[in-house]
Design a protein around this motif. Structure first.
Motif, PDB file in Angstrom:
ATOM      1  N   GLU A  11       0.848  -1.190   0.000  1.00  0.00           N
ATOM      2  CA  GLU A  11       0.000   0.000   0.000  1.00  0.00           C
ATOM      3  C   GLU A  11       0.884   1.241   0.000  1.00  0.00           C
ATOM      4  N   MET A  12       0.448   2.281  -0.692  1.00  0.00           N
ATOM      5  CA  MET A  12       1.156   3.562  -0.746  1.00  0.00           C
ATOM      6  C   MET A  12       2.618   3.397  -1.169  1.00  0.00           C
ATOM      7  N   SER A  13       2.799   2.698  -2.283  1.00  0.00           N
ATOM      8  CA  SER A  13       4.149   2.432  -2.780  1.00  0.00           C
ATOM      9  C   SER A  13       4.836   3.673  -3.355  1.00  0.00           C
ATOM     10  N   GLY A  14       4.058   4.667  -3.782  1.00  0.00           N
ATOM     11  CA  GLY A  14       4.654   5.832  -4.420  1.00  0.00           C
ATOM     12  C   GLY A  14       4.897   6.999  -3.500  1.00  0.00           C
ATOM     13  N   LEU A  15       4.211   7.033  -2.365  1.00  0.00           N
ATOM     14  CA  LEU A  15       4.330   8.153  -1.415  1.00  0.00           C
ATOM     15  C   LEU A  15       3.701   7.739  -0.100  1.00  0.00           C
ATOM     16  N   LEU A  16       4.443   7.904   0.990  1.00  0.00           N
ATOM     17  CA  LEU A  16       3.902   7.628   2.323  1.00  0.00           C
ATOM     18  C   LEU A  16       4.193   8.839   3.191  1.00  0.00           C
ATOM     19  N   ASP A  17       3.169   9.679   3.356  1.00  0.00           N
ATOM     20  CA  ASP A  17       3.367  10.954   4.046  1.00  0.00           C
ATOM     21  C   ASP A  17       2.067  11.352   4.742  1.00  0.00           C
TER      22      ASP A  17
ATOM     23  N   PRO B 294      -2.955  13.281 -10.648  1.00  0.00           N
ATOM     24  CA  PRO B 294      -3.855  12.333 -11.316  1.00  0.00           C
ATOM     25  C   PRO B 294      -3.046  11.133 -11.816  1.00  0.00           C
ATOM     26  N   PRO B 295      -3.678   9.985 -12.011  1.00  0.00           N
ATOM     27  CA  PRO B 295      -2.923   8.787 -12.422  1.00  0.00           C
ATOM     28  C   PRO B 295      -2.065   8.991 -13.659  1.00  0.00           C
ATOM     29  N   GLU B 296      -2.587   9.706 -14.631  1.00  0.00           N
ATOM     30  CA  GLU B 296      -1.844   9.885 -15.881  1.00  0.00           C
ATOM     31  C   GLU B 296      -0.601  10.746 -15.702  1.00  0.00           C
ATOM     32  N   GLU B 297      -0.452  11.410 -14.548  1.00  0.00           N
ATOM     33  CA  GLU B 297       0.717  12.246 -14.294  1.00  0.00           C
ATOM     34  C   GLU B 297       1.585  11.708 -13.159  1.00  0.00           C
ATOM     35  N   ASP B 298       1.221  10.568 -12.594  1.00  0.00           N
ATOM     36  CA  ASP B 298       1.956  10.014 -11.450  1.00  0.00           C
ATOM     37  C   ASP B 298       3.265   9.391 -11.934  1.00  0.00           C
TER      38      ASP B 298
ATOM     39  N   HIS C 299       1.493  -5.882  -9.573  1.00  0.00           N
ATOM     40  CA  HIS C 299       0.397  -5.330  -8.777  1.00  0.00           C
ATOM     41  C   HIS C 299       0.991  -4.246  -7.887  1.00  0.00           C
ATOM     42  N   ILE C 300       0.753  -2.995  -8.249  1.00  0.00           N
ATOM     43  CA  ILE C 300       1.126  -1.889  -7.360  1.00  0.00           C
ATOM     44  C   ILE C 300       0.048  -1.836  -6.286  1.00  0.00           C
ATOM     45  N   GLY C 301       0.435  -2.187  -5.077  1.00  0.00           N
ATOM     46  CA  GLY C 301      -0.550  -2.327  -4.002  1.00  0.00           C
ATOM     47  C   GLY C 301      -1.474  -1.145  -3.895  1.00  0.00           C
ATOM     48  N   SER C 302      -0.911   0.054  -3.871  1.00  0.00           N
ATOM     49  CA  SER C 302      -1.714   1.261  -4.053  1.00  0.00           C
ATOM     50  C   SER C 302      -0.805   2.467  -4.211  1.00  0.00           C
ATOM     51  N   LEU C 303      -1.387   3.485  -4.829  1.00  0.00           N
ATOM     52  CA  LEU C 303      -0.795   4.813  -4.945  1.00  0.00           C
ATOM     53  C   LEU C 303      -1.841   5.822  -4.493  1.00  0.00           C
TER      54      LEU C 303
ATOM     55  N   ALA D 296      -7.722   9.249  -4.036  1.00  0.00           N
ATOM     56  CA  ALA D 296      -8.049   7.828  -4.035  1.00  0.00           C
ATOM     57  C   ALA D 296      -6.828   7.029  -3.609  1.00  0.00           C
ATOM     58  N   ASN D 297      -7.050   6.052  -2.748  1.00  0.00           N
ATOM     59  CA  ASN D 297      -6.031   5.068  -2.386  1.00  0.00           C
ATOM     60  C   ASN D 297      -6.248   3.906  -3.357  1.00  0.00           C
ATOM     61  N   ARG D 298      -5.500   3.885  -4.453  1.00  0.00           N
ATOM     62  CA  ARG D 298      -5.845   3.053  -5.613  1.00  0.00           C
ATOM     63  C   ARG D 298      -4.755   2.049  -5.948  1.00  0.00           C
ATOM     64  N   GLY D 299      -5.157   0.793  -6.071  1.00  0.00           N
ATOM     65  CA  GLY D 299      -4.270  -0.258  -6.538  1.00  0.00           C
ATOM     66  C   GLY D 299      -4.342  -0.392  -8.041  1.00  0.00           C
TER      67      GLY D 299
END
Length: 275
Positions: free
Chosen positions: A41-47, A59-63, A81-85, A95-98
């Motif tokens: 979960e939160m693989s791209g940012l944890l803050d 937005p997803p298209e800019e992540d 499987h990216i657990g979530s971003l 959104a907490n999105r996988g």
């Protein structure tokens, strides 16, 4: 038999560093012969500093983490499987999105976390996910992955067995539970709940987790797990960062369900009579 990899990470507050760590994990998973990599979960940012985090959530298209992972998956021909971003959604909320990404780097499915964690802990920690995130509206099973039909959940969803039952009844053979469990709840509940969900549904559970002390001051439990339908732990990643591997044999599902056919015996629960 499918060989999978799990990335147990200590994600921080720098999106570029987190994206680089994900790409390195994809490289390592591919080198180790995995057909699919699972991340927490939160693989791209944890803050947990909402104001600081807001500047990095796109937005997803800019992540940048999503873009980097899609490119790396395509290079290696590896499912992911990216657990979530944390991604920018409609109405100003996040959104907490996988994301399930195929071997061509295409997004095959997404899942937004349904159950949001709002609580004040005895340790003094306070979490209000609903103040930032919007809840997902539906369960998701992804067909045709290297581990068969993959059911998607995120972290706190683990405490709601009805979701796992619904995924199993929809044909899931493996359920992913990416997470960032706190240390106290992790020690008390992480393994026992994951084993219970695997046993109840008669399927595999793959749970990639965050671990350690993070840049934002939180502490997560680690112990990424792979559990078979009998409840046996096939992999426990302990408390270190890195990529670990496990084997998924889907034939085990039929074997276990033949011994304990609870899923086939499940019946709708009638209204509870109060007397």
């Amino acid at each position: 038999m499918a060989r999978i990899a799990l990335f147990q990470s200590r994600t921080g507050i720098d999106p570029a560093a987190n994206a680089a760590a994900l790409v390195a994990a994809i490289d390592e998973a591919a080198a180790g012969g995995a057909a699919m990599l699972f991340t927490p979960e939160m693989s791209g940012l944890l803050d947990r500093d909402a104001k600081r985090a807001a500047a990095s959530i796109q937005p997803p298209e800019e992540d940048q983490a999503l873009a980097a992972c899609r490119a790396a998956a395509k290079v290696h021909g590896l499912w992911l499987h990216i657990g979530s971003l944390a991604v920018r959604g409609e109405g100003g909320k996040v959104a907490n999105r996988g994301f399930v990404i195929d071997a061509a780097g295409e997004i095959r499915a997404t899942y937004d976390k349904i159950h949001l964690f709002d609580v004040d802990l005895p340790s003094g920690e306070s979490w209000r996910e609903s103040s930032v995130y919007s809840a997902g509206a539906g369960a998701v099973v992804v067909e045709g992955t290297p581990v068969g039909a993959l059911g998607l959940t995120i972290c706190y969803d683990l405490r709601f067995p009805a979701l796992f039952a619904a995924l199993a009844e929809a044909g899931a053979q493996v359920i992913a539970v990416p997470a960032a469990f706190t240390v106290p709840t992790g020690k008390a509940h992480w393994e026992v709940l994951l084993r219970a969900r695997a046993i109840e549904a008669g399927l595999f559970v793959v749970a990639a987790a965050q671990h350690g002390s993070h840049d934002d001051g939180r502490h997560t439990y680690g112990h990424s797990l792979v559990i078979d339908p009998w409840g046996e732990v096939l992999l426990d990643a302990g408390e270190a960062s890195g990529v670990e591997f496990a084997e998924i044999d889907l034939a085990r599902i039929d074997e276990v369900r033949a011994r304990v056919p609870a899923l086939a015996h499940r019946r709708p629960i009638p209204a509870v009579a109060r007397r």
